[in-house]
Design a protein around this motif. Structure first.
Motif, PDB file in Angstrom:
ATOM      1  N   UNK A 105       2.780   6.190 -36.290  1.00  0.00           N
ATOM      2  CA  UNK A 105       3.888   6.401 -35.354  1.00  0.00           C
ATOM      3  C   UNK A 105       4.039   7.873 -34.971  1.00  0.00           C
ATOM      4  N   UNK A 106       3.949   8.784 -35.917  1.00  0.00           N
ATOM      5  CA  UNK A 106       4.138  10.203 -35.618  1.00  0.00           C
ATOM      6  C   UNK A 106       3.131  10.682 -34.583  1.00  0.00           C
ATOM      7  N   UNK A 107       1.870  10.300 -34.764  1.00  0.00           N
ATOM      8  CA  UNK A 107       0.828  10.731 -33.835  1.00  0.00           C
ATOM      9  C   UNK A 107       1.013  10.106 -32.460  1.00  0.00           C
ATOM     10  N   UNK A 108       1.293   8.796 -32.426  1.00  0.00           N
ATOM     11  CA  UNK A 108       1.384   8.106 -31.149  1.00  0.00           C
ATOM     12  C   UNK A 108       2.666   8.434 -30.395  1.00  0.00           C
ATOM     13  N   UNK A 109       3.744   8.700 -31.104  1.00  0.00           N
ATOM     14  CA  UNK A 109       4.973   9.085 -30.412  1.00  0.00           C
ATOM     15  C   UNK A 109       4.780  10.432 -29.713  1.00  0.00           C
ATOM     16  N   UNK A 110       4.000  11.312 -30.316  1.00  0.00           N
ATOM     17  CA  UNK A 110       3.710  12.598 -29.665  1.00  0.00           C
ATOM     18  C   UNK A 110       2.877  12.381 -28.406  1.00  0.00           C
ATOM     19  N   UNK A 127      -3.444  12.022 -19.626  1.00  0.00           N
ATOM     20  CA  UNK A 127      -2.750  11.857 -20.906  1.00  0.00           C
ATOM     21  C   UNK A 127      -2.582  10.375 -21.239  1.00  0.00           C
ATOM     22  N   UNK A 128      -2.348   9.553 -20.221  1.00  0.00           N
ATOM     23  CA  UNK A 128      -2.191   8.119 -20.430  1.00  0.00           C
ATOM     24  C   UNK A 128      -3.468   7.511 -20.996  1.00  0.00           C
ATOM     25  N   UNK A 129      -4.610   7.881 -20.442  1.00  0.00           N
ATOM     26  CA  UNK A 129      -5.861   7.307 -20.943  1.00  0.00           C
ATOM     27  C   UNK A 129      -6.231   7.862 -22.316  1.00  0.00           C
ATOM     28  N   UNK A 130      -5.803   9.073 -22.613  1.00  0.00           N
ATOM     29  CA  UNK A 130      -5.963   9.573 -23.975  1.00  0.00           C
ATOM     30  C   UNK A 130      -5.138   8.738 -24.951  1.00  0.00           C
ATOM     31  N   UNK A 131      -3.955   8.349 -24.509  1.00  0.00           N
ATOM     32  CA  UNK A 131      -3.089   7.490 -25.331  1.00  0.00           C
ATOM     33  C   UNK A 131      -3.758   6.139 -25.574  1.00  0.00           C
ATOM     34  N   UNK A 132      -4.275   5.520 -24.516  1.00  0.00           N
ATOM     35  CA  UNK A 132      -4.961   4.228 -24.676  1.00  0.00           C
ATOM     36  C   UNK A 132      -6.178   4.361 -25.587  1.00  0.00           C
ATOM     37  N   UNK A 133      -6.910   5.429 -25.427  1.00  0.00           N
ATOM     38  CA  UNK A 133      -8.100   5.654 -26.257  1.00  0.00           C
ATOM     39  C   UNK A 133      -7.709   5.764 -27.728  1.00  0.00           C
ATOM     40  N   UNK A 134      -6.608   6.462 -28.007  1.00  0.00           N
ATOM     41  CA  UNK A 134      -6.148   6.620 -29.389  1.00  0.00           C
ATOM     42  C   UNK A 134      -5.717   5.289 -29.984  1.00  0.00           C
ATOM     43  N   UNK A 135      -5.046   4.467 -29.181  1.00  0.00           N
ATOM     44  CA  UNK A 135      -4.652   3.142 -29.650  1.00  0.00           C
ATOM     45  C   UNK A 135      -5.882   2.282 -29.935  1.00  0.00           C
ATOM     46  N   UNK A 136      -6.883   2.403 -29.087  1.00  0.00           N
ATOM     47  CA  UNK A 136      -8.117   1.624 -29.262  1.00  0.00           C
ATOM     48  C   UNK A 136      -8.821   1.975 -30.569  1.00  0.00           C
ATOM     49  N   UNK A 137      -8.751   3.249 -30.959  1.00  0.00           N
ATOM     50  CA  UNK A 137      -9.458   3.668 -32.179  1.00  0.00           C
ATOM     51  C   UNK A 137      -8.860   3.061 -33.440  1.00  0.00           C
ATOM     52  N   UNK A 138      -7.581   2.604 -33.376  1.00  0.00           N
ATOM     53  CA  UNK A 138      -6.973   1.968 -34.558  1.00  0.00           C
ATOM     54  C   UNK A 138      -6.816   0.460 -34.338  1.00  0.00           C
ATOM     55  N   UNK A 139      -7.626  -0.068 -33.448  1.00  0.00           N
ATOM     56  CA  UNK A 139      -7.555  -1.469 -33.035  1.00  0.00           C
ATOM     57  C   UNK A 139      -7.424  -2.438 -34.207  1.00  0.00           C
ATOM     58  N   UNK A 140      -8.275  -2.289 -35.203  1.00  0.00           N
ATOM     59  CA  UNK A 140      -8.311  -3.251 -36.300  1.00  0.00           C
ATOM     60  C   UNK A 140      -7.077  -3.239 -37.182  1.00  0.00           C
TER      61      UNK A 140
END
Length: 291
Positions: A131-136, A152-165
């Protein structure tokens, strides 16, 4: 009563919209919209209805809701008190993967993100450790405009994708395309149940609210939610009971049972174990042992 279909008041020069809210309580009706919605709860607590599933929410939670997924952030009852000083705050990122962004998501290089969004069309909850990382990153999107917001939006999506599992799906029920009139009826049913779960609500009561016979209502409710009325009502009551147990808002487990709509402690214990897998006492002891 508001229709289920909800249109966002957005401008035509943006494909990624950030909206901040600071209100006495969240919008109190089940609704949906064409945009997927990433929501960071900054202040407030209650129950999230996502499709036909229910989840508790509190400050710090981050959820993704899929495009056209019916949902409702139901604030706890104390937020609606006339003398309440409570408020809710949230930051939301809206995007329509099938609208202005569709041609971009069709690019070969975007296949992984397109598949990721399709995989979680029923939404997800972000584990607390991220949460701390993604809220930033959500704030990074909010604080930029134009091309920079887009990046910045696509960086956010990319970060979410990396923790997919490690993401927790909210609902596995496919999003159903219903008419506006059906949306109004479903919204009416859901809202009635959520407003009266703690009373001796009956099948006849809800059927009358939907202007249907009890038999027709049972078939209709099962078709559109995948649950029987009793199963859904019990799920709502147990979800509320869990919040009361962990918040220490009742003096005893029996008080939790009665204020959650059960008229028998025996029935409460039986239903609680069938839904949660543990008895109320075991659930409470497990919760306390983690703090």
């Amino acid at each position: 009563m508001k229709a289920l279909q909800f249109t966002l008041p957005v401008t035509y020069d943006k494909s990624v919209i950030v909206q901040e809210e600071q209100l006495p309580h969240f919008y109190p009706y089940l609704h949906r919209h064409n945009e997927a919605q990433l929501t960071w709860i900054q202040e407030g607590e209650g129950t999230l209805v996502a499709g036909t599933s229910m989840h508790s929410f509190s400050a710090g939670d981050i959820f993704l809701l899929g495009a056209n997924q019916p949902h409702l952030f139901k604030s706890n009852p104390e937020y609606f008190s006339t003398d309440s000083s409570k408020q809710v705050r949230s930051m939301m990122v809206f995007f329509n993967p099938h609208g202005k962004l569709s041609s971009l998501f069709e690019l070969p290089e975007m296949q992984v993100l397109r598949s990721f969004i399709q995989q979680y069309s029923g939404g997800f909850k972000l584990p607390a450790k991220y949460v701390k990382t993604m809220s930033q990153k959500i704030q990074d999107v909010q604080q930029t405009q134009g091309f920079n917001r887009f990046m910045q939006f696509f960086q956010l999506l990319k970060s979410l994708y990396t923790i997919n599992g490690k993401l927790v799906p909210l609902s596995i029920t496919p999003v159903e395309n219903v008419s506006e009139s059906e949306g109004i009826r479903i919204s009416t049913i859901y809202n009635y149940i959520m407003q009266h779960y703690d009373t001796m609500i009956t099948l006849e009561d809800v059927a009358a609210e939907a202007h249907m016979t009890p038999q027709a209502f049972c078939r209709y409710f099962k078709k559109h939610t995948g649950h029987t009325f009793v199963t859904f009502l019990n799920g709502m009551r147990i979800n509320e009971a869990c919040k009361k147990l962990t918040a220490g808002k009742c003096e005893s487990i029996s008080a939790v049972a009665y204020t959650s709509g059960f008229n028998s402690i025996t029935n409460f214990n039986r239903v609680f174990k069938s839904v949660i897998g543990n008895s109320p006492r075991e659930y409470l002891e497990s919760y306390r042992s983690n703090f």
